[in-house]
Design an enzyme around this catalytic site. Structure first.
Site, mmCIF file in Angstrom:
data_model
loop_
_atom_site.group_PDB
_atom_site.id
_atom_site.type_symbol
_atom_site.label_atom_id
_atom_site.label_comp_id
_atom_site.label_asym_id
_atom_site.label_seq_id
_atom_site.Cartn_x
_atom_site.Cartn_y
_atom_site.Cartn_z
ATOM 1 N N ASP A 6 0.838 -1.260 -0.009
ATOM 2 C CA ASP A 6 -0.065 0.136 -0.089
ATOM 3 C C ASP A 6 0.757 1.164 0.119
ATOM 4 O OD1 ASP A 6 -2.482 1.395 0.181
ATOM 5 O OD2 ASP A 6 -1.919 1.957 2.254
ATOM 6 N N SER A 7 0.190 2.401 -0.247
ATOM 7 C CA SER A 7 1.057 3.642 -0.452
ATOM 8 C C SER A 7 1.253 3.907 1.122
ATOM 9 C CB SER A 7 0.258 4.577 -0.785
ATOM 10 O OG SER A 7 -0.964 4.990 -0.031
ATOM 11 N N TYR A 38 -0.631 8.470 -2.515
ATOM 12 C CA TYR A 38 -0.878 8.432 -3.930
ATOM 13 C C TYR A 38 -2.025 9.191 -4.513
ATOM 14 C CZ TYR A 38 2.924 4.727 -3.923
ATOM 15 O OH TYR A 38 4.089 3.998 -3.861
ATOM 16 N N GLY A 39 -2.948 9.075 -3.927
ATOM 17 C CA GLY A 39 -4.127 9.604 -4.335
ATOM 18 C C GLY A 39 -4.242 10.958 -5.170
ATOM 19 N N CYS A 69 -4.206 -1.554 -2.326
ATOM 20 C CA CYS A 69 -4.481 -0.128 -2.501
ATOM 21 C C CYS A 69 -5.315 0.208 -3.791
ATOM 22 C CB CYS A 69 -2.946 0.497 -2.727
ATOM 23 S SG CYS A 69 -3.022 2.351 -2.895
ATOM 24 N N GLU A 154 -2.888 9.258 7.735
ATOM 25 C CA GLU A 154 -1.695 9.109 7.752
ATOM 26 C C GLU A 154 -1.045 9.670 8.754
ATOM 27 O OE1 GLU A 154 0.868 7.302 5.705
ATOM 28 O OE2 GLU A 154 -0.879 6.049 4.949
ATOM 29 N N CYS A 188 -11.177 2.451 -0.626
ATOM 30 C CA CYS A 188 -9.649 2.911 -0.299
ATOM 31 C C CYS A 188 -9.520 2.204 0.994
ATOM 32 C CB CYS A 188 -9.614 4.437 0.042
ATOM 33 S SG CYS A 188 -7.949 4.996 0.783
ATOM 34 N N HIS A 190 -7.590 2.554 3.395
ATOM 35 C CA HIS A 190 -7.434 3.540 4.748
ATOM 36 C C HIS A 190 -8.558 3.891 5.417
ATOM 37 C CE1 HIS A 190 -3.495 4.522 2.996
ATOM 38 N NE2 HIS A 190 -3.129 5.371 4.104
HETATM 39 N N1 DGL Z 1 -5.114 3.071 0.754
HETATM 40 C C1 DGL Z 1 -4.963 3.788 -0.658
HETATM 41 C C2 DGL Z 1 -6.081 3.209 -1.457
HETATM 42 O O1 DGL Z 1 -6.746 2.109 -1.246
HETATM 43 C C3 DGL Z 1 -4.547 5.129 -0.459
HETATM 44 C C4 DGL Z 1 -4.229 5.672 -1.605
HETATM 45 C C5 DGL Z 1 -3.496 6.999 -1.231
HETATM 46 O O2 DGL Z 1 -2.093 6.807 -1.070
HETATM 47 O O3 DGL Z 1 -4.089 8.000 -1.594
HETATM 48 O O4 DGL Z 1 -6.404 3.846 -2.348
#
Ligand code: DGL
Length: 270
Positions: A6-7, A38-39, A69, A154, A188, A190
């Site tokens: 994951d990011s 990453y979004g 992710c 985060e 997502c 998160h």
């Molecule tokens: N957990 C990532 C997802 O499912 C987060 C992506 C991000 O880093 O913005 O999209």
């Protein structure tokens, strides 16, 4: 081993379920916390970061890597599977989290109106409307980007006025698109950390779907159907954690996600 990427911290919500369901297997988790989120990044950047991450996990001995992710699954999975994997490691596999969720999502909606909450990257990719149309042609999909939720999570802001404000705002924006929505997917990895806030802000008849348990069940099923991969996996019930940022910060953040203490190592990618 099974690699989980994951990011940042979000994939831990998937890892936790995977380790419960597939307890005997060995896992390697990689969080690219130094470059998260990453979004809001470009397609090319997400593709390159994800490629580096998978490359790292392959080098650690992973035969199967799960992109836990949605953003990476939406932006990078297809390209890596089609253009990169056949050249570098044709016998290994990379799986994402969008298709498994899409396969089941339509079954839970009576109104045939489904809401998707995800990052800007996931929403822009149109991956969910496209996948859902394949499995559930009669279902209407409404998406809402929630660009500030991953940065909040985060940074450990999972409750309190900041998180409350943005969850209220994004859920209201989603429901304003179609008040009959009766299934909302947390697209997502998160977002499960904000589950109590989502529950407070969505009517009680609305089903909120998390990916973790679903991905664990689907991975188990995948391994049953693919003995050629399953046979290569080691089974000592262990998990190794890597982060691209400071390991101490990762360990304390990860404890919130996993509910237990871990010890990670810092690595650099690229
Ligand atoms: N957990 C990532 C997802 O499912 C987060 C992506 C991000 O880093 O913005 O999209």
């Amino acid at each position: 081993m099974i690699g989980v990427f994951d990011s940042g911290f979000g994939g831990l919500t998937v890892l936790k379920e995977l380790r419960q369901k597939l307890a005997s297997y060995d896992f390697v988790y990689l969080g690219d916390n130094a470059r998260s989120p990453y979004g809001n990044r470009s397609f090319d950047t997400i593709l390159e970061y994800t490629r580096q991450a998978v490359d790292f996990l392959f080098a650690q001995g992973c035969e199967l890597v799960i992109l836990a992710c949605n953003t990476a699954s939406a932006r990078a999975l297809r390209s890596l599977q089609q253009n990169w994997l056949p050249q570098v490691a044709p016998q290994k596999r990379i799986l994402g989290v969008i298709r498994p969720l899409s396969e089941d999502l339509g079954a839970w909606s009576k109104s045939a109106k489904i809401g998707i909450l995800g990052t800007s990257g996931t929403v822009k990719s149109q991956s969910y409307p496209l996948e859902l149309a394949k499995f559930w042609p009669g279902v209407q999909v409404f998406q809402q980007a929630c660009p500030l939720l991953v940065p909040l999570i985060e940074n450990g802001e999972v409750s309190g006025p900041g998180a409350e404000y943005f969850v209220r705002k994004y859920t209201q924006q989603l429901m304003a698109q179609a008040p009959q929505i009766d299934v909302v997917a947390l697209a997502c990895t998160h977002y499960p950390l904000l589950l109590p806030l989502f529950r407070d802000n969505l009517a009680s008849h609305i089903k909120i779907v998390e990916q973790g348990p679903l991905i664990a069940t689907k991975t188990q099923d995948y391994l049953r159907r693919h003995p050629e991969i399953e046979q290569k996996l080691t089974q000592n019930g262990k998990c190794i954690y890597y982060t691209t940022d400071e390991s101490q910060a990762f360990d304390s953040g990860a404890a919130d996600f996993l509910g237990s203490q871990i010890k990670s190592s810092q690595v650099s990618l690229g």
